[in-house]
Design a protein around this motif. Sequence first.
Motif, PDB file in Angstrom:
ATOM      1  N   HIS A  40       0.817  -1.223   0.000  1.00 52.77           N
ATOM      2  CA  HIS A  40       0.000   0.000   0.000  1.00 52.77           C
ATOM      3  C   HIS A  40       0.846   1.267   0.000  1.00 52.77           C
ATOM      4  CE1 HIS A  40      -3.407  -2.570   0.938  1.00 52.77           C
ATOM      5  NE2 HIS A  40      -2.678  -3.110   1.873  1.00 52.77           N
ATOM      6  N   ASN A  70      -2.664  -8.440  13.220  1.00 53.75           N
ATOM      7  CA  ASN A  70      -1.372  -7.814  12.953  1.00 53.75           C
ATOM      8  C   ASN A  70      -0.355  -8.044  14.072  1.00 53.75           C
ATOM      9  OD1 ASN A  70       0.167  -6.459  11.069  1.00 53.75           O
ATOM     10  ND2 ASN A  70      -0.123  -4.477  12.036  1.00 53.75           N
ATOM     11  N   LEU A  73      -6.690  -3.483  15.145  1.00 57.38           N
ATOM     12  CA  LEU A  73      -5.394  -3.690  14.530  1.00 57.38           C
ATOM     13  C   LEU A  73      -4.314  -3.211  15.501  1.00 57.38           C
ATOM     14  CD1 LEU A  73      -4.578  -4.485  11.564  1.00 57.38           C
ATOM     15  CD2 LEU A  73      -4.281  -2.046  11.181  1.00 57.38           C
ATOM     16  N   ARG A 131      -6.285  -0.256  17.397  1.00 57.45           N
ATOM     17  CA  ARG A 131      -7.389   0.617  16.988  1.00 57.45           C
ATOM     18  C   ARG A 131      -8.303  -0.129  16.023  1.00 57.45           C
ATOM     19  NH1 ARG A 131      -2.943   2.661  14.379  1.00 57.45           N
ATOM     20  NH2 ARG A 131      -3.038   2.427  12.125  1.00 57.45           N
ATOM     21  N   PHE A 176      -7.328   0.091  -1.196  1.00 52.53           N
ATOM     22  CA  PHE A 176      -8.480  -0.442  -0.472  1.00 52.53           C
ATOM     23  C   PHE A 176      -8.262  -0.478   1.025  1.00 52.53           C
ATOM     24  CE2 PHE A 176      -5.788  -3.983  -1.656  1.00 52.53           C
ATOM     25  CZ  PHE A 176      -5.730  -4.754  -0.509  1.00 52.53           C
ATOM     26  N   ILE A 177      -7.265   0.193   1.482  1.00 48.25           N
ATOM     27  CA  ILE A 177      -7.023   0.189   2.917  1.00 48.25           C
ATOM     28  C   ILE A 177      -6.585   1.592   3.304  1.00 48.25           C
ATOM     29  CG2 ILE A 177      -4.571  -0.365   2.997  1.00 48.25           C
ATOM     30  CD1 ILE A 177      -5.329  -2.623   4.963  1.00 48.25           C
ATOM     31  N   PRO A 198      -4.580   4.641   5.072  1.00 48.65           N
ATOM     32  CA  PRO A 198      -3.168   4.745   5.456  1.00 48.65           C
ATOM     33  C   PRO A 198      -2.984   4.327   6.913  1.00 48.65           C
ATOM     34  CG  PRO A 198      -3.874   6.720   4.300  1.00 48.65           C
ATOM     35  CD  PRO A 198      -5.104   5.900   4.520  1.00 48.65           C
ATOM     36  N   GLY A 199      -1.941   3.579   7.183  1.00 47.05           N
ATOM     37  CA  GLY A 199      -1.673   3.155   8.560  1.00 47.05           C
ATOM     38  C   GLY A 199      -2.412   1.888   8.950  1.00 47.05           C
ATOM     39  N   GLU A 200      -3.200   1.341   8.025  1.00 49.58           N
ATOM     40  CA  GLU A 200      -3.934   0.129   8.375  1.00 49.58           C
ATOM     41  C   GLU A 200      -3.321  -1.122   7.755  1.00 49.58           C
ATOM     42  OE1 GLU A 200      -8.057  -0.497   8.073  1.00 49.58           O
ATOM     43  OE2 GLU A 200      -8.547   1.053   9.510  1.00 49.58           O
ATOM     44  N   GLU A 201      -2.153  -0.974   7.163  1.00 53.06           N
ATOM     45  CA  GLU A 201      -1.510  -2.119   6.513  1.00 53.06           C
ATOM     46  C   GLU A 201      -1.385  -3.280   7.488  1.00 53.06           C
ATOM     47  OE1 GLU A 201      -0.325   0.932   6.319  1.00 53.06           O
ATOM     48  OE2 GLU A 201      -0.308   1.409   4.181  1.00 53.06           O
ATOM     49  N   SER A 202      -1.699  -4.438   7.011  1.00 53.44           N
ATOM     50  CA  SER A 202      -1.552  -5.604   7.877  1.00 53.44           C
ATOM     51  C   SER A 202      -0.680  -6.637   7.201  1.00 53.44           C
ATOM     52  CB  SER A 202      -2.892  -6.223   8.208  1.00 53.44           C
ATOM     53  OG  SER A 202      -3.542  -6.623   7.037  1.00 53.44           O
TER      54      SER A 202
END
Lengths: 477, 100
Positions: A132, A215, A249, A258, B93-94, B96-100
Amino acid sequence: MRYEAVIGLEVHAQLLTQSKIFCACSTRFGAAANTQTCPVCTGMPGVLPVLNEMAVEYAVRMGMATACTIRQRSRFARKNYFYPDLPKGYQISQFEEPLCTQGHLTIETQAGERTVRIERIHLEEDAGKTLHDQDPDSSLVDLNRTGTPLIEIVSEPDLRDPLEAHAYLAKLKQILVYLEICDGNMEEGSLRCDANVSLRPVGESRLGTKTEIKNLNSFKGVEAALRHEIERQAALLDGGERVVQETRLWDAQRGETRVMRSKEEAHDYRYFPEPDLLPLVLDAAWLERVRAALPELPDAKRERFQVQYSLGRYDAHVLTGTQALADYYESAVAAGGEPKRIANWVQTELQGLLNARGIGIEASPISAASLSELVRLIEADRISGKMAKEVFAEMQRSGEAPGSIVERRGMQQISDRTALLPVVQQILAANPGAVEKYRDGKTKLLGFFVGQAMKATRGRANPQELEQLLRESLDSS
Amino acid sequence: MQISQDLIGRLEALAALRLDAQERESLCADLGRILEYVRQLEQLHADDVDPTVHVTPAQQPLRRDATRGSMRREDVQRNAPDARDGFYRVPRFIAPGEES
């Protein structure tokens, strides 16, 4: 109020097969993006999955190692959801009638041994990987990982604090690595963990509302995330608020959990039997062969070490930490030397060396045979423990055998009394004041004389012989 | 069981479909008829019949764990609407900061 945490872990382990679970693409890690895919794992219309027998065997091994009931007839299901890393729009997994059920394993806690029940272990396929951070408004997808075989190991909510969760995860990893079915590397994602956590007042038997934390990609992360989540939930409850059932997560950088907005919508996976796969039927003879080929597992090995080598529980526990370490220890003992002494050398000097170099026992610059030889030199009184440490230092630098180092450097220990006596006489003659004080009762000065004699012999004097000779000489006359 | 508009809306979301009013209406009727048929089936006495998991009375054949060459990336990605540096490119689709 005082609360008790109720924790269950869902652990995904990537299986070390050569090929993917339903097609013949390689599972090798680190290849260029999308170079290990085919019509099956990219979900092209009309293709059919064919199950990899090694993936089944590996899953069965784990089931057996954790005392599960292995189902001779299990089946696959489709778990339906849309996500860009899931080309088929569903994941082939197991839902009803999973391969392994109702197992358990034992963990060590401060309060002693505890049994953690395992609800199920099932087979499924991994999804692809997404990036991402390359582009502000798009995500990039690599499907190499798609179809890598996984087992999901689901514990019962038997864990009560973050340390227990850590111990359970460590035990799972240890068994997986012993079985050689997963490399157990959390940082690279071959072992992944989600946790379900809820709180309830101490003494209450009903479960509170749980949250799911994702995570958790390191052992430290699991512990820290659980600790944080327990505190967060306790603060909510103390403030009269309610815990909301949701997926959260873990953010390791900020040290907090959060809400995961992208998965906010309640999941409805609409599982149904996978029509492209027939029921998996395992015959009893095959299962017996798998069972017979299981290696000795950590708990059994630890117990055997305690009995066979007269080691304490702690020593045996450390030495059976990994198969490789246990093998190293056993080959050193087989080459000769007192088992307890070898255990000490492995755990202190050798482990210290490995830690300092950041390498595993497999890469040890000192072979098991050399370590055994070193220990035997001590036991034969040819060198003292102190000299042995010097020899050890030389061994790790040059790889030279300890016997040859001792020979070449003239490090032979002096145990012969007739050779030590002149040294002792000389020391006493040179220190009349100290001798007098000693004879007046300051017997602690013995250490001083030992030190002097050691200096004079460049550390080669046999300490026991030397001490005895000094005592005799000082106490006589 | 009555198929409500709410349920249709939920199924739309889960199946990632977008239906117009007319399609919803007709789907509502179709699903209602399917449920009615299932209700008829429920009247059968099947207590001593094992559930059918698969219509073929065969077992799952297994494959040896061996690799064969994968497809060339250029060929696989010919179907991709958008690709970049060998990756499939999709709408972000996610958050920012939600990367898993």
